[in-house]
Design a protein around this motif. Structure first.
Motif, PDB file in Angstrom:
ATOM      1  N   GLY A 170       0.639  -1.126  -0.051  1.00 49.32           N
ATOM      2  CA  GLY A 170      -0.593   0.049  -0.063  1.00 49.32           C
ATOM      3  C   GLY A 170       1.009   1.087   0.193  1.00 49.32           C
ATOM      4  N   PRO A 171       0.312   2.143  -0.916  1.00 47.60           N
ATOM      5  CA  PRO A 171       0.973   2.952  -0.646  1.00 47.60           C
ATOM      6  C   PRO A 171       1.723   3.954   1.394  1.00 47.60           C
ATOM      7  N   GLY A 172       2.722   4.020   1.070  1.00 44.11           N
ATOM      8  CA  GLY A 172       3.296   4.177   1.708  1.00 44.11           C
ATOM      9  C   GLY A 172       4.406   3.305   2.911  1.00 44.11           C
ATOM     10  N   LYS A 173       3.334   2.526   2.554  1.00 44.28           N
ATOM     11  CA  LYS A 173       3.807   1.029   3.288  1.00 44.28           C
ATOM     12  C   LYS A 173       4.792   0.447   2.733  1.00 44.28           C
ATOM     13  N   GLU A 174       5.264  -1.128   4.031  1.00 45.23           N
ATOM     14  CA  GLU A 174       5.874  -1.820   3.592  1.00 45.23           C
ATOM     15  C   GLU A 174       5.547  -3.273   2.681  1.00 45.23           C
ATOM     16  N   ARG A 175       5.787  -4.032   1.653  1.00 44.32           N
ATOM     17  CA  ARG A 175       4.965  -5.027   0.892  1.00 44.32           C
ATOM     18  C   ARG A 175       4.917  -6.581   2.065  1.00 44.32           C
ATOM     19  N   GLU A 176       4.098  -6.503   1.937  1.00 42.02           N
ATOM     20  CA  GLU A 176       3.598  -7.336   3.227  1.00 42.02           C
ATOM     21  C   GLU A 176       2.449  -9.422   2.392  1.00 42.02           C
ATOM     22  N   PHE A 177       3.020 -10.069   3.260  1.00 38.74           N
ATOM     23  CA  PHE A 177       2.190 -11.596   3.050  1.00 38.74           C
ATOM     24  C   PHE A 177       0.630 -10.907   2.753  1.00 38.74           C
ATOM     25  N   VAL A 178       0.244 -12.243   1.675  1.00 39.33           N
ATOM     26  CA  VAL A 178      -1.355 -12.134   2.002  1.00 39.33           C
ATOM     27  C   VAL A 178      -1.789 -13.359   2.015  1.00 39.33           C
ATOM     28  N   ALA A 179      -1.017 -14.173   0.985  1.00 37.94           N
ATOM     29  CA  ALA A 179      -1.560 -15.580   0.615  1.00 37.94           C
ATOM     30  C   ALA A 179      -0.514 -15.957  -0.245  1.00 37.94           C
ATOM     31  N   LEU A 180      -0.866 -17.718   0.289  1.00 35.67           N
ATOM     32  CA  LEU A 180       0.835 -18.742  -0.904  1.00 35.67           C
ATOM     33  C   LEU A 180      -0.403 -19.377  -1.020  1.00 35.67           C
ATOM     34  N   SER A 181       0.357 -20.605  -1.302  1.00 39.79           N
ATOM     35  CA  SER A 181      -0.162 -21.480  -2.147  1.00 39.79           C
ATOM     36  C   SER A 181       0.658 -22.627  -2.534  1.00 39.79           C
ATOM     37  N   ASN A 182       0.620 -24.191  -1.693  1.00 36.28           N
ATOM     38  CA  ASN A 182       1.256 -25.160  -1.743  1.00 36.28           C
ATOM     39  C   ASN A 182       1.388 -25.825  -3.385  1.00 36.28           C
TER      40      ASN A 182
END
Length: 122
Positions: free
Chosen positions: A38-50
């Motif tokens: 997001g604006p002014g934010k660090e990249r963050e985890f949302v979801a993952l699939s194996n």
């Protein structure tokens, strides 16, 4: 050459839905995931699939609203986002790695897509 190509972002009203897609070429991956920044934010985890119907993981704030899935060829990963909120506004990035350790940090992924903007209006 490995490429991840995302599609599906856009502008949506709060409470609406968006489906993101990410097509991988060049190889298959054990883990494919989604991050956002997001604006002014660090990249963050949302979801993952194996691989092959393995485990899926979500950040707490999207549980019950977002669903990650992969196609049968394991080359495309989707993120279905429902009940969107303004705080979900971000550039969403697809990421992929051969590692099977359920990685949730950006540095644990080897390949990245170009990003797609999702804007949720209130």
């Amino acid at each position: 050459q490995v490429r991840l190509v995302e599609s599906g972002g856009g502008l949506v009203q709060a409470g609406g839905s968006v489906r993101l897609s990410c097509a991988a070429s060049g190889r298959t991956f054990w883990t494919m995931g989604w991050f956002r920044q997001g604006p002014g934010k660090e990249r963050e985890f949302v979801a993952l699939s194996n691989w092959r119907g393995g485990a899926t993981y979500y950040r707490d704030s999207v549980k019950g609203r977002f669903t990650i899935s992969r196609d049968s060829a394991e080359t495309t990963v989707y993120l279905q986002m429902n009940s969107l909120k303004p705080e979900d506004t971000a550039v969403y990035y697809c990421a992929a790695t051969g590692w099977s350790g359920n990685p949730r940090q950006p540095g644990e992924y080897e390949y990245w897509g170009q990003g797609t903007q999702v804007t949720v209006s209130s």
